[in-house]
Design a protein around this motif. Sequence first.
Motif, PDB file in Angstrom:
ATOM      1  N   LEU A   1      33.081  52.977  37.623  1.00 30.51           N
ATOM      2  CA  LEU A   1      33.861  52.165  37.485  1.00 30.51           C
ATOM      3  C   LEU A   1      34.446  51.934  36.202  1.00 30.51           C
ATOM      4  O   LEU A   1      35.561  51.462  35.954  1.00 30.51           O
TER       5      LEU A   1
ATOM      6  N   LEU B   1      40.522  50.671  38.858  1.00 26.16           N
ATOM      7  CA  LEU B   1      40.117  49.864  39.943  1.00 26.16           C
ATOM      8  C   LEU B   1      41.163  49.944  41.060  1.00 26.16           C
ATOM      9  O   LEU B   1      42.468  49.420  40.809  1.00 26.16           O
ATOM     10  N   GLN B   2      40.981  49.918  42.422  1.00 25.55           N
ATOM     11  CA  GLN B   2      41.710  49.658  43.537  1.00 25.55           C
ATOM     12  C   GLN B   2      41.648  48.330  43.948  1.00 25.55           C
ATOM     13  O   GLN B   2      40.571  48.145  44.094  1.00 25.55           O
ATOM     14  N   VAL B   3      42.535  47.638  43.896  1.00 25.05           N
ATOM     15  CA  VAL B   3      42.415  46.226  44.370  1.00 25.05           C
ATOM     16  C   VAL B   3      42.554  46.052  46.261  1.00 25.05           C
ATOM     17  O   VAL B   3      43.411  46.362  46.667  1.00 25.05           O
TER      18      VAL B   3
ATOM     19  N   TRP C   1      36.668  44.302  49.856  1.00 27.00           N
ATOM     20  CA  TRP C   1      37.071  44.096  48.449  1.00 27.00           C
ATOM     21  C   TRP C   1      35.919  44.902  47.604  1.00 27.00           C
ATOM     22  O   TRP C   1      36.372  45.659  46.659  1.00 27.00           O
TER      23      TRP C   1
ATOM     24  N   ASN D   1      36.509  48.379  45.200  1.00 29.80           N
ATOM     25  CA  ASN D   1      36.189  48.262  43.876  1.00 29.80           C
ATOM     26  C   ASN D   1      35.206  49.105  43.469  1.00 29.80           C
ATOM     27  O   ASN D   1      34.595  49.136  42.315  1.00 29.80           O
TER      28      ASN D   1
ATOM     29  N   ASN E   1      30.204  38.879  41.227  1.00 25.63           N
ATOM     30  CA  ASN E   1      31.146  39.358  42.183  1.00 25.63           C
ATOM     31  C   ASN E   1      31.937  38.415  43.100  1.00 25.63           C
ATOM     32  O   ASN E   1      33.209  38.649  43.267  1.00 25.63           O
TER      33      ASN E   1
ATOM     34  N   TYR F   1      35.784  38.014  43.153  1.00 25.24           N
ATOM     35  CA  TYR F   1      36.663  38.123  44.480  1.00 25.24           C
ATOM     36  C   TYR F   1      37.289  36.705  44.581  1.00 25.24           C
ATOM     37  O   TYR F   1      38.754  36.859  44.934  1.00 25.24           O
TER      38      TYR F   1
ATOM     39  N   ALA G   1      38.958  41.706  38.356  1.00 26.05           N
ATOM     40  CA  ALA G   1      38.416  43.098  38.780  1.00 26.05           C
ATOM     41  C   ALA G   1      36.886  42.730  38.202  1.00 26.05           C
ATOM     42  O   ALA G   1      36.445  42.049  37.467  1.00 26.05           O
TER      43      ALA G   1
ATOM     44  N   ASP H   1      37.646  43.153  33.417  1.00 27.92           N
ATOM     45  CA  ASP H   1      38.733  42.765  33.511  1.00 27.92           C
ATOM     46  C   ASP H   1      38.982  41.878  32.048  1.00 27.92           C
ATOM     47  O   ASP H   1      38.476  40.915  31.975  1.00 27.92           O
TER      48      ASP H   1
END
Length: 167
Positions: free
Chosen positions: A12, A17-19, A29, A33, A53, A57, A62, A66
């Motif tokens: 990661l 990152l895919q959201v 989610w 991630n 996390n 979320y 992220a 982030d």
Amino acid sequence: MRFKSFVAACGLLFAGLQVASAQDGYLDWAEANGLAGPFAEPDADLDTDGITNLMAYAFDIAPVNDPDAWEKVPSLAFIGDPPEPVMTFVLPREIPRDVSYVVELVKKDGKRVEIARKNGRGPWKGTAEVFRRKLEDGCTEISVEAPLDMPIPEGESPLRLRVEFLP
């Protein structure tokens, strides 16, 4: 198995990152991630920035590195004369359905009293004054003030925001 989870989590740091949509739920989610095993736990904090996390979320952050994270988390300010505490935070455009946002007043004895609650996409409930302001990006800024009839204890953080899974 733990080694695979660790390798996936370390990946990661270098991968984009895919959201996942908040409609998908926390587990989707976490998977989107790249979080797996113990790194996918709601209380995990892989990059040790103090944002779990579940908080990431709930506030559309992220889960790892982030750069805008600290602009999205709740802040506490004292406004007026005498100064009154105000908790301010920004809810994402798409509020997760599976979390509650709970604002508590911390009393002198350390006990907490719930003064405002938002379950998923439902309305705010409680005795606090809750102010909403729609932002240009579609997010909503929330400001929460303690009820006037409640004594505010002296201290650095009389208001606290807690995020929890809906039952």
